[in-house]
Design an enzyme around this catalytic site. Structure first.
Site, short mmCIF file in Angstrom:
data_model
loop_
_atom_site.label_atom_id
_atom_site.label_comp_id
_atom_site.label_asym_id
_atom_site.label_seq_id
_atom_site.Cartn_x
_atom_site.Cartn_y
_atom_site.Cartn_z
N GLY A 74 16.82 -10.01 1.17
CA GLY A 74 16.72 -8.55 1.06
C GLY A 74 17.03 -8.40 2.78
N ILE A 75 16.22 -7.24 3.16
CA ILE A 75 16.51 -6.78 4.47
C ILE A 75 16.33 -8.00 5.49
CG2 ILE A 75 15.85 -5.30 6.38
CD1 ILE A 75 15.15 -3.28 4.17
N ALA B 98 8.44 -8.77 6.71
CA ALA B 98 7.53 -9.14 5.66
C ALA B 98 6.77 -7.90 4.99
CB ALA B 98 6.80 -10.22 5.60
N THR C 297 5.32 -4.24 -2.25
CA THR C 297 5.08 -2.90 -2.98
C THR C 297 3.92 -3.57 -4.01
OG1 THR C 297 6.96 -2.78 -4.19
CG2 THR C 297 6.86 -1.44 -2.20
N TYR D 133 1.01 1.52 0.15
CA TYR D 133 2.36 1.30 1.25
C TYR D 133 2.42 2.42 2.44
CZ TYR D 133 7.43 -0.11 1.87
OH TYR D 133 8.43 -0.42 2.27
N PRO E 181 13.30 2.21 7.86
CA PRO E 181 14.65 2.27 6.75
C PRO E 181 14.07 3.45 5.78
CG PRO E 181 13.67 0.04 6.93
CD PRO E 181 12.62 1.06 7.74
N1 CAA Z 1 5.82 14.79 -6.90
C1 CAA Z 1 4.94 15.31 -7.49
N2 CAA Z 1 4.74 14.95 -9.23
C2 CAA Z 1 5.24 13.89 -9.23
C3 CAA Z 1 6.19 13.16 -8.37
C4 CAA Z 1 6.37 13.68 -7.02
N3 CAA Z 1 7.09 12.89 -5.92
N4 CAA Z 1 6.66 12.00 -8.88
C5 CAA Z 1 6.16 12.14 -10.35
N5 CAA Z 1 5.43 13.03 -10.50
C6 CAA Z 1 4.64 13.54 -11.68
C7 CAA Z 1 5.54 13.37 -12.87
O1 CAA Z 1 6.29 14.46 -12.91
C8 CAA Z 1 4.48 13.17 -14.00
O2 CAA Z 1 3.93 14.57 -14.05
P1 CAA Z 1 3.89 14.70 -15.86
O3 CAA Z 1 2.96 13.76 -16.48
O4 CAA Z 1 3.04 16.19 -15.66
O5 CAA Z 1 5.27 14.89 -16.24
C9 CAA Z 1 3.45 12.32 -13.20
O6 CAA Z 1 3.74 12.69 -11.85
C10 CAA Z 1 3.45 10.83 -13.53
O7 CAA Z 1 4.71 10.32 -13.22
P2 CAA Z 1 5.07 9.02 -13.62
O8 CAA Z 1 5.71 9.23 -14.96
O9 CAA Z 1 6.14 8.48 -12.69
O10 CAA Z 1 3.82 8.18 -13.30
P3 CAA Z 1 3.56 6.65 -13.56
O11 CAA Z 1 2.27 6.35 -13.53
O12 CAA Z 1 4.28 6.23 -14.72
O13 CAA Z 1 4.39 6.05 -12.40
C11 CAA Z 1 4.75 5.44 -10.28
C12 CAA Z 1 3.90 6.40 -11.05
C13 CAA Z 1 4.75 4.01 -10.50
C14 CAA Z 1 4.40 5.73 -8.82
C15 CAA Z 1 6.16 5.96 -10.32
O14 CAA Z 1 6.21 7.06 -10.31
C16 CAA Z 1 7.01 5.11 -9.21
O15 CAA Z 1 7.51 4.12 -9.36
N6 CAA Z 1 7.60 5.96 -8.17
C17 CAA Z 1 8.46 5.57 -7.29
C18 CAA Z 1 7.54 5.31 -5.93
C19 CAA Z 1 8.49 4.68 -4.88
O16 CAA Z 1 9.22 5.47 -4.41
N7 CAA Z 1 8.46 3.41 -4.44
C20 CAA Z 1 9.35 2.86 -3.46
C21 CAA Z 1 9.49 1.65 -3.54
S1 CAA Z 1 10.83 1.09 -2.47
C22 CAA Z 1 10.15 0.90 -0.88
O17 CAA Z 1 8.77 1.26 -0.72
C23 CAA Z 1 10.92 0.64 0.33
C24 CAA Z 1 10.79 1.95 1.34
O18 CAA Z 1 10.32 1.40 2.25
C25 CAA Z 1 11.75 3.11 1.09
#
Ligand code: CAA
Length: 240
Positions: free
Chosen positions: A13-14, A83, A86, A147, A177
């Site tokens: 990766g990075i 390193a 998530t 995280y 990033p």
């Molecule tokens: N703000 C407000 N509400 C939100 C939201 C947000 N940003 N995202 C989701 N919701 C709401 C949804 O609309 C949903 O509401 P309803 O049930 O009323 O429809 C509720 O929250 C549940 O959402 P999910 O279906 O997504 O919930 P889940 O439990 O299935 O999943 C999660 C939760 C695993 C956190 C999933 O949302 C997810 O994977 N999110 C992404 C997290 C992310 O960005 N990770 C980054 C990884 S990469 C990284 O971290 C590198 C880096 O440095 C950038």
């Protein structure tokens, strides 16, 4: 003598892109990795960069790992704390283990590696530490209290250690990033990721090389006046 650099999580990766960028800058690079022997072996065959296995969340393993690198390549001048893992989930679903693993690896790893290398850098009057933070440590992110806390902690850690290192010629900086095209980001559900990318002004994911070039700059001889800074590389997603 070429500077000796360790990149944690440096075989994928990075981290892989950072290892290559530092090698291209003329450094002798050691890539640390935690578990994937097969990827590490392929990486070394491809790049000629040796890979060293230890867990950055394990304090003693970092002390031993750095000693092993120093014995093989020479005293360590540059550390890139890349390193990271998530364990995403909303607070209501997040286990204590998922909290602790992420804090211990992403933030604890920075402390452990700095403890293992800072004194030597100070004694030799030159050093570079670059910590990979995240946009999600600056802005928060739904489903990432572990995280975001660890990455936010990295930004504070960077500014504090920069103050301690400055008079010894040791600079400490962070890169934050945004969403980069790696396995970690590929693990985000596609519909969630599409919504995130739609909010990136540049309109795409970043490439690992775009982070690595920033790291190489901060590790260079010319960057001695840059310390305690955070360089955001995020396509304009969060302007901070
Ligand atoms: N703000 C407000 N509400 C939100 C939201 C947000 N940003 N995202 C989701 N919701 C709401 C949804 O609309 C949903 O509401 P309803 O049930 O009323 O429809 C509720 O929250 C549940 O959402 P999910 O279906 O997504 O919930 P889940 O439990 O299935 O999943 C999660 C939760 C695993 C956190 C999933 O949302 C997810 O994977 N999110 C992404 C997290 C992310 O960005 N990770 C980054 C990884 S990469 C990284 O971290 C590198 C880096 O440095 C950038």
């Amino acid at each position: 003598m070429a500077r000796v650099a360790i990149v944690t999580g440096g075989t994928r990766g990075i981290g892989e892109a950072i290892s290559l960028a530092l090698q291209e800058a003329g450094m002798t690079v050691a890539a640390n990795y935690a578990g994937n022997d097969e990827r590490a072996r392929a990486f070394t065959e491809r790049t000629g960069i040796p890979a060293f296995r230890w867990d950055v969340s394990d304090h003693q393993a970092c002390l031993d790992g750095v000693a092993e690198v120093a014995a093989a390549l020479g005293p360590v001048d540059v550390v890139v704390n890349n390193a990271g893992i998530t364990r995403d989930g909303t607070l209501l679903r997040m286990t204590y283990e998922a909290w602790k693993e992420v804090i211990d690896t992403n933030l604890g790893g920075c402390f452990n590696m700095a403890k293992a290398t800072f004194a030597g850098m100070k004694d030799r009057g030159w050093g570079r530490i670059v910590n990979i933070g995240s946009i999600n440590g600056q802005a928060g992110q739904y489903g990432q209290v572990n995280y975001a806390a660890a990455k936010s902690g990295i930004h504070g850690f960077t500014k504090a250690l920069a103050q301690e290192g400055a008079r010894f010629g040791v600079t400490v900086n962070a890169i934050a990033p945004g969403y980069i095209d790696t396995d970690m980001v590929a693990a985000v559900p596609a519909d969630v990721l599409a919504k995130i990318v739609a909010k990136v002004p540049v309109g795409r994911l970043g490439q690992a090389g775009e982070i690595a070039r920033g790291v190489a700059f901060l590790c260079g001889e010319d960057a001695g006046f840059v310390t305690g800074s955070t360089l955001s590389i995020n396509g304009g997603q969060h302007m901070y």
